[in-house]
Every structure is written in structure tokens, then in C-alpha cells.
Write a protein that holds these residues in place. Structure first.
Motif, PDB file in Angstrom:
ATOM      1  N   THR A 152       7.882 -11.463   8.107  1.00 44.43           N
ATOM      2  CA  THR A 152       6.701 -12.056   7.472  1.00 44.43           C
ATOM      3  C   THR A 152       5.629 -12.366   8.504  1.00 44.43           C
ATOM      4  O   THR A 152       4.436 -12.082   8.296  1.00 44.43           O
ATOM      5  CB  THR A 152       7.080 -13.344   6.721  1.00 44.43           C
ATOM      6  OG1 THR A 152       8.035 -13.030   5.698  1.00 44.43           O
ATOM      7  CG2 THR A 152       5.856 -13.987   6.083  1.00 44.43           C
ATOM      8  N   LYS A 153       6.036 -12.945   9.624  1.00 38.74           N
ATOM      9  CA  LYS A 153       5.062 -13.290  10.665  1.00 38.74           C
ATOM     10  C   LYS A 153       4.372 -12.037  11.202  1.00 38.74           C
ATOM     11  O   LYS A 153       3.152 -12.028  11.420  1.00 38.74           O
ATOM     12  CB  LYS A 153       5.748 -14.071  11.787  1.00 38.74           C
ATOM     13  CG  LYS A 153       6.144 -15.493  11.379  1.00 38.74           C
ATOM     14  CD  LYS A 153       6.757 -16.250  12.539  1.00 38.74           C
ATOM     15  CE  LYS A 153       7.155 -17.664  12.140  1.00 38.74           C
ATOM     16  NZ  LYS A 153       5.979 -18.513  11.814  1.00 38.74           N
ATOM     17  N   GLY A 213      -0.546  -7.855  10.240  1.00 39.90           N
ATOM     18  CA  GLY A 213      -0.984  -6.498   9.934  1.00 39.90           C
ATOM     19  C   GLY A 213      -0.059  -5.394  10.393  1.00 39.90           C
ATOM     20  O   GLY A 213      -0.432  -4.218  10.339  1.00 39.90           O
ATOM     21  N   ASP A 214       1.151  -5.715  10.831  1.00 36.57           N
ATOM     22  CA  ASP A 214       2.088  -4.687  11.267  1.00 36.57           C
ATOM     23  C   ASP A 214       2.602  -3.927  10.040  1.00 36.57           C
ATOM     24  O   ASP A 214       3.276  -4.491   9.190  1.00 36.57           O
ATOM     25  CB  ASP A 214       3.253  -5.334  12.033  1.00 36.57           C
ATOM     26  CG  ASP A 214       4.174  -4.307  12.657  1.00 36.57           C
ATOM     27  OD1 ASP A 214       4.789  -3.524  11.904  1.00 36.57           O
ATOM     28  OD2 ASP A 214       4.293  -4.280  13.905  1.00 36.57           O
ATOM     29  N   SER A 215       2.294  -2.642   9.961  1.00 37.73           N
ATOM     30  CA  SER A 215       2.603  -1.867   8.756  1.00 37.73           C
ATOM     31  C   SER A 215       4.101  -1.683   8.546  1.00 37.73           C
ATOM     32  O   SER A 215       4.578  -1.660   7.398  1.00 37.73           O
ATOM     33  CB  SER A 215       1.916  -0.501   8.802  1.00 37.73           C
ATOM     34  OG  SER A 215       2.360   0.258   9.910  1.00 37.73           O
ATOM     35  N   LEU A 216       4.860  -1.540   9.627  1.00 38.07           N
ATOM     36  CA  LEU A 216       6.303  -1.396   9.487  1.00 38.07           C
ATOM     37  C   LEU A 216       6.944  -2.696   9.026  1.00 38.07           C
ATOM     38  O   LEU A 216       7.871  -2.691   8.213  1.00 38.07           O
ATOM     39  CB  LEU A 216       6.921  -0.945  10.809  1.00 38.07           C
ATOM     40  CG  LEU A 216       6.648   0.497  11.232  1.00 38.07           C
ATOM     41  CD1 LEU A 216       7.253   0.774  12.592  1.00 38.07           C
ATOM     42  CD2 LEU A 216       7.188   1.477  10.208  1.00 38.07           C
ATOM     43  N   ALA A 217       6.451  -3.813   9.558  1.00 30.62           N
ATOM     44  CA  ALA A 217       6.957  -5.110   9.111  1.00 30.62           C
ATOM     45  C   ALA A 217       6.631  -5.327   7.638  1.00 30.62           C
ATOM     46  O   ALA A 217       7.456  -5.848   6.870  1.00 30.62           O
ATOM     47  CB  ALA A 217       6.363  -6.228   9.961  1.00 30.62           C
ATOM     48  N   GLN A 218       5.456  -4.936   7.224  1.00 37.60           N
ATOM     49  CA  GLN A 218       5.064  -5.061   5.825  1.00 37.60           C
ATOM     50  C   GLN A 218       5.990  -4.243   4.931  1.00 37.60           C
ATOM     51  O   GLN A 218       6.435  -4.716   3.876  1.00 37.60           O
ATOM     52  CB  GLN A 218       3.609  -4.610   5.645  1.00 37.60           C
ATOM     53  CG  GLN A 218       2.602  -5.546   6.302  1.00 37.60           C
ATOM     54  CD  GLN A 218       1.216  -4.940   6.418  1.00 37.60           C
ATOM     55  OE1 GLN A 218       1.036  -3.728   6.291  1.00 37.60           O
ATOM     56  NE2 GLN A 218       0.225  -5.782   6.679  1.00 37.60           N
ATOM     57  N   LYS A 240      -0.075  -3.231   1.165  1.00 36.38           N
ATOM     58  CA  LYS A 240      -0.703  -3.480   2.465  1.00 36.38           C
ATOM     59  C   LYS A 240      -0.282  -2.422   3.484  1.00 36.38           C
ATOM     60  O   LYS A 240      -1.107  -1.935   4.269  1.00 36.38           O
ATOM     61  CB  LYS A 240      -0.349  -4.879   2.961  1.00 36.38           C
ATOM     62  CG  LYS A 240      -1.029  -6.005   2.172  1.00 36.38           C
ATOM     63  CD  LYS A 240      -0.664  -7.370   2.721  1.00 36.38           C
ATOM     64  CE  LYS A 240      -1.330  -8.495   1.935  1.00 36.38           C
ATOM     65  NZ  LYS A 240      -2.798  -8.506   2.091  1.00 36.38           N
ATOM     66  N   SER A 241       0.995  -2.084   3.475  1.00 34.25           N
ATOM     67  CA  SER A 241       1.486  -1.067   4.399  1.00 34.25           C
ATOM     68  C   SER A 241       0.946   0.317   4.047  1.00 34.25           C
ATOM     69  O   SER A 241       0.502   1.076   4.921  1.00 34.25           O
ATOM     70  CB  SER A 241       3.015  -1.053   4.377  1.00 34.25           C
ATOM     71  OG  SER A 241       3.529  -0.102   5.296  1.00 34.25           O
ATOM     72  N   ALA A 242       0.969   0.634   2.764  1.00 34.62           N
ATOM     73  CA  ALA A 242       0.491   1.935   2.287  1.00 34.62           C
ATOM     74  C   ALA A 242      -0.978   2.142   2.619  1.00 34.62           C
ATOM     75  O   ALA A 242      -1.405   3.250   2.990  1.00 34.62           O
ATOM     76  CB  ALA A 242       0.715   2.060   0.784  1.00 34.62           C
ATOM     77  N   GLU A 243      -1.767   1.086   2.473  1.00 38.54           N
ATOM     78  CA  GLU A 243      -3.199   1.190   2.757  1.00 38.54           C
ATOM     79  C   GLU A 243      -3.481   1.438   4.236  1.00 38.54           C
ATOM     80  O   GLU A 243      -4.559   1.902   4.594  1.00 38.54           O
ATOM     81  CB  GLU A 243      -3.916  -0.069   2.279  1.00 38.54           C
ATOM     82  CG  GLU A 243      -4.029  -0.149   0.763  1.00 38.54           C
ATOM     83  CD  GLU A 243      -4.609  -1.454   0.266  1.00 38.54           C
ATOM     84  OE1 GLU A 243      -4.671  -2.425   1.061  1.00 38.54           O
ATOM     85  OE2 GLU A 243      -5.004  -1.515  -0.920  1.00 38.54           O
ATOM     86  N   GLN A 244      -2.499   1.154   5.083  1.00 39.55           N
ATOM     87  CA  GLN A 244      -2.633   1.461   6.506  1.00 39.55           C
ATOM     88  C   GLN A 244      -2.118   2.857   6.835  1.00 39.55           C
ATOM     89  O   GLN A 244      -2.124   3.268   7.991  1.00 39.55           O
ATOM     90  CB  GLN A 244      -1.876   0.428   7.345  1.00 39.55           C
ATOM     91  CG  GLN A 244      -2.488  -0.950   7.309  1.00 39.55           C
ATOM     92  CD  GLN A 244      -1.920  -1.832   8.395  1.00 39.55           C
ATOM     93  OE1 GLN A 244      -2.228  -1.653   9.577  1.00 39.55           O
ATOM     94  NE2 GLN A 244      -1.089  -2.783   8.029  1.00 39.55           N
ATOM     95  N   TYR A 288       1.072   4.100   6.043  1.00 42.34           N
ATOM     96  CA  TYR A 288       2.494   4.279   6.286  1.00 42.34           C
ATOM     97  C   TYR A 288       3.107   5.046   5.125  1.00 42.34           C
ATOM     98  O   TYR A 288       3.150   4.574   3.989  1.00 42.34           O
ATOM     99  CB  TYR A 288       3.192   2.940   6.500  1.00 42.34           C
ATOM    100  CG  TYR A 288       4.607   3.094   6.990  1.00 42.34           C
ATOM    101  CD1 TYR A 288       4.890   3.831   8.128  1.00 42.34           C
ATOM    102  CD2 TYR A 288       5.672   2.529   6.299  1.00 42.34           C
ATOM    103  CE1 TYR A 288       6.184   4.001   8.567  1.00 42.34           C
ATOM    104  CE2 TYR A 288       6.968   2.688   6.745  1.00 42.34           C
ATOM    105  CZ  TYR A 288       7.216   3.423   7.878  1.00 42.34           C
ATOM    106  OH  TYR A 288       8.507   3.592   8.325  1.00 42.34           O
ATOM    107  N   SER A 289       3.623   6.230   5.409  1.00 43.17           N
ATOM    108  CA  SER A 289       4.011   7.171   4.362  1.00 43.17           C
ATOM    109  C   SER A 289       5.168   6.684   3.491  1.00 43.17           C
ATOM    110  O   SER A 289       5.168   6.915   2.273  1.00 43.17           O
ATOM    111  CB  SER A 289       4.370   8.519   4.985  1.00 43.17           C
ATOM    112  OG  SER A 289       5.461   8.385   5.891  1.00 43.17           O
ATOM    113  N   LEU A 290       6.162   6.024   4.067  1.00 41.35           N
ATOM    114  CA  LEU A 290       7.296   5.564   3.267  1.00 41.35           C
ATOM    115  C   LEU A 290       6.873   4.466   2.299  1.00 41.35           C
ATOM    116  O   LEU A 290       7.387   4.383   1.180  1.00 41.35           O
ATOM    117  CB  LEU A 290       8.429   5.082   4.172  1.00 41.35           C
ATOM    118  CG  LEU A 290       9.063   6.151   5.069  1.00 41.35           C
ATOM    119  CD1 LEU A 290      10.215   5.560   5.874  1.00 41.35           C
ATOM    120  CD2 LEU A 290       9.542   7.344   4.245  1.00 41.35           C
ATOM    121  N   ALA A 291       5.935   3.623   2.730  1.00 48.01           N
ATOM    122  CA  ALA A 291       5.403   2.592   1.834  1.00 48.01           C
ATOM    123  C   ALA A 291       4.605   3.243   0.704  1.00 48.01           C
ATOM    124  O   ALA A 291       4.668   2.807  -0.452  1.00 48.01           O
ATOM    125  CB  ALA A 291       4.532   1.613   2.608  1.00 48.01           C
TER     126      ALA A 291
END
Length: 296
Positions: free
Chosen positions: A143-144, A149-154, A180-184, A186-189
Motif C-alpha cells: 500500500t505504501k 505510484g509504483d505500478s507493480l505494487a498497485q 491505477k496500475s493499468a493506466e501506467q 502495466y500489462s498484467l493489470a
């Protein structure tokens, strides 16, 4: 994402030499400058000296020396040195592999707000490496990092919400973090978010948005997304029914290793002409050759 953070410092030189020699001279100057300051206890110089030992610039590559100087800097509270020292303990480079020491230094760096350390610390808690497995702690640190903004953490946090690991199961929260991750990018998100829109899990069912996100993931080579996008074209959900595009994405999915396409191929070949199959196969080649910029 386990990687060293290297700062490149450019030094100018008045020596008359070719460009390569100038670069070598500048690296040696950098090494000497950092060494002098590091030996005086300057934490930043100690960090930069360690990176030179990692890269072998201006000095012979030496992971033990890198670990030594990262340690000195880390002990003074430098969060990036603490992070990089953790990586060395994880990989056993320059030090004996020791996950407990890795967790120790990840924790110090993460507590200072360094997102990469927060992500890796979460991973250690999730896997139970160097620390007792604790999904709640994993969710806390994901969460932190995600909030920074870390896409993998998201993405990983979204999975924890979807599966109810370390947090109460909450599909809306899962959709939020996948978005949030997808908008950056990140393909799996993107693929998982598409699934959520396709099934109405945590969001209002929306086939058009499912197609949008399947397409984005498919164009990054995600075989599962390519397969699901093929089904959307086959069924005409969120997009006009198009058997040629369906066959193209199905073909690409098989090429990228997705299992279970045989039954779907058997189904589509009964509804599409041999001429259209040839066109779809050619479209697959064009799409792949263009790195997914010319698909259909």
C-alpha cells in the motif's frame, strides 16, 4: 523489481586524448574524488563509490568493496544505500546471501519512504523470505509503495484485495488499484482490469471497457489478453463481431504460448472461409512484425 540505482556523474577533462580515453580519465577522477570524501565519512560519496565498484567505472569491478561502502553509507541512514545493500544480501553479491539482513535493510529504507524498498519488503513478507510470512505486513508495504505510484505494487495490492489476503476481500478496491496500475501501462493489470469489466467484478459490467483494456494488454504481448480479446470479437461483445480479427488474435495468442486454443480454433474454422483464414494469418504476421502497432 530488484535493481541497483546508479547515479552517473559526468566530469570534464582537459586532457588531450580521444573520446574513449577522456571517459576513462573522467571515471578515474570520479573514483579518486569519491574515495577521498568517502574515507572522511561522507555518506553520499560512500554511496557513489559503491556504485563505481558495482559498474567497474574508474576502478576494477568489486562487489565486496561495493558492499563495504554501501554498508558504511547505509549505517549513516542513506536510504538508497540501504536498499542496494539489501539487494546484495538477497543475491549474495559481495556478501554471503542472507535474507534476514536483506529484510533488515529493506525495512530501514522503506521506513524512510523509499518505494522500491517498500515494494521489495512487501514481497519478502508475502513470500516469507528472511521474515515470518505475514500477508498483513505485505499489504501494508504494498500500500505504501502503491500510494507513491509504483505500478507493480498497485497490481500486487489489487490481487491481495481480490483474493482477500492480508486485507478484507474487496473487489472495488481491487479494481481501483488495477486501474491505477493499468493506466501506467502495466500489462498484467490491464488484462485483469479487462476481466473485471468483462465479468462485472468490482465494477459495472462494461464490454467496451473490457475490449479497451484487453486490447492494451494484447498489444503488449499478453497471450491471455489476446485470447480473451479474440473471444470478444467472436461474440461481438463491446466490439463489432469480426471473425478475421478474432482469428488473428487467437493465432497470436497461440504463438505466445497460451494453452487451450485448439477447441476455439476448431470452433472458428467452421465459421470462417479458408480465404479469410489466410488473410487473418497474414494480419497476424504484420501485427507481430510491427510489434503490435499494426494489428487489423
Amino acid at each position: 523489481m530488484k535493481k541497483f540505482i546508479l547515479i552517473l556523474v559526468l566530469f570534464t577533462s582537459t586532457a588531450f586524448a580521444d573520446d574513449d580515453q577522456k571517459g576513462v580519465d573522467a571515471d578515474k577522477v570520479a573514483y579518486n574524488v569519491f574515495l577521498a570524501s568517502a574515507e572522511q565519512g561522507d555518506a553520499i560519496a560512500q554511496y557513489k563509490l559503491a556504485t563505481l565498484y558495482i559498474s567497474g567505472e574508474g576502478v576494477q569491478q568489486d562487489y565486496k568493496q561495493a558492499a563495504k561502502w554501501f554498508t558504511k553509507s547505509a549505517e549513516q541512514g542513506d536510504k538508497i544505500s540501504q536498499y542496494n545493500l539489501s539487494l546484495m544480501y538477497v543475491k549474495g553479491e559481495g556478501v554471503q546471501q542472507d535474507y534476514k539482513q536483506a529484510v533488515k535493510w529493506y525495512t530501514k529504507s522503506a521506513a524512510q519512504g523509499y518505494s522500491l524498498a517498500q515494494y521489495n519488503l512487501a514481497f519478502m513478507y508475502y513470500k516469507g523470505e528472511g521474515v515470518q510470512q505475514d500477508y498483513k505486513q505485505a499489504a501494508k508495504w504494498y500500500t505504501k509503495a502503491a500510494e507513491q505510484g509504483d505500478s507493480l505494487a498497485q497490481y500486487n495490492l489489487a490481487l491481495m484485495y481480490a483474493n482477500g489476503k492480508g486485507v478484507q476481500q474487496d473487489y472495488k478496491q481491487a479494481a481501483k488499484w488495477h486501474t491505477k496500475s493499468a493506466e501506467q501501462g502495466y500489462s498484467l493489470a490491464q488484462n485483469y482490469l479487462a476481466f473485471m469489466y468483462n465479468t462485472g467484478e468490482g465494477v459495472l459490467q462494461d464490454y467496451k471497457l473490457a475490449v479497451k483494456w484487453y486490447t492494451k494488454a494484447a498489444e503488449q504481448g499478453v497471450a491471455e489478453a489476446q485470447y480473451n480479446l479474440a473471444l470478444m470479437y467472436y461474440n461481438g461483445q463491446g466490439v463489432l463481431q469480426d471473425y478475421k480479427l478474432m482469428y488473428m488474435w487467437l493465432n497470436l495468442s497461440r504463438y505466445n504460448g497460451y494453452k487451450g486454443t485448439k477447441t476455439t480454433f476448431d470452433l472458428i474454422t467452421k465459421r470462417i472461409t479458408s480465404n479469410d483464414i489466410s488473410k487473418a494469418q497474414e494480419a497476424s504476421k504484420v501485427c507481430l512484425a510491427s510489434n503490435y502497432t499494426k494489428c487489423g
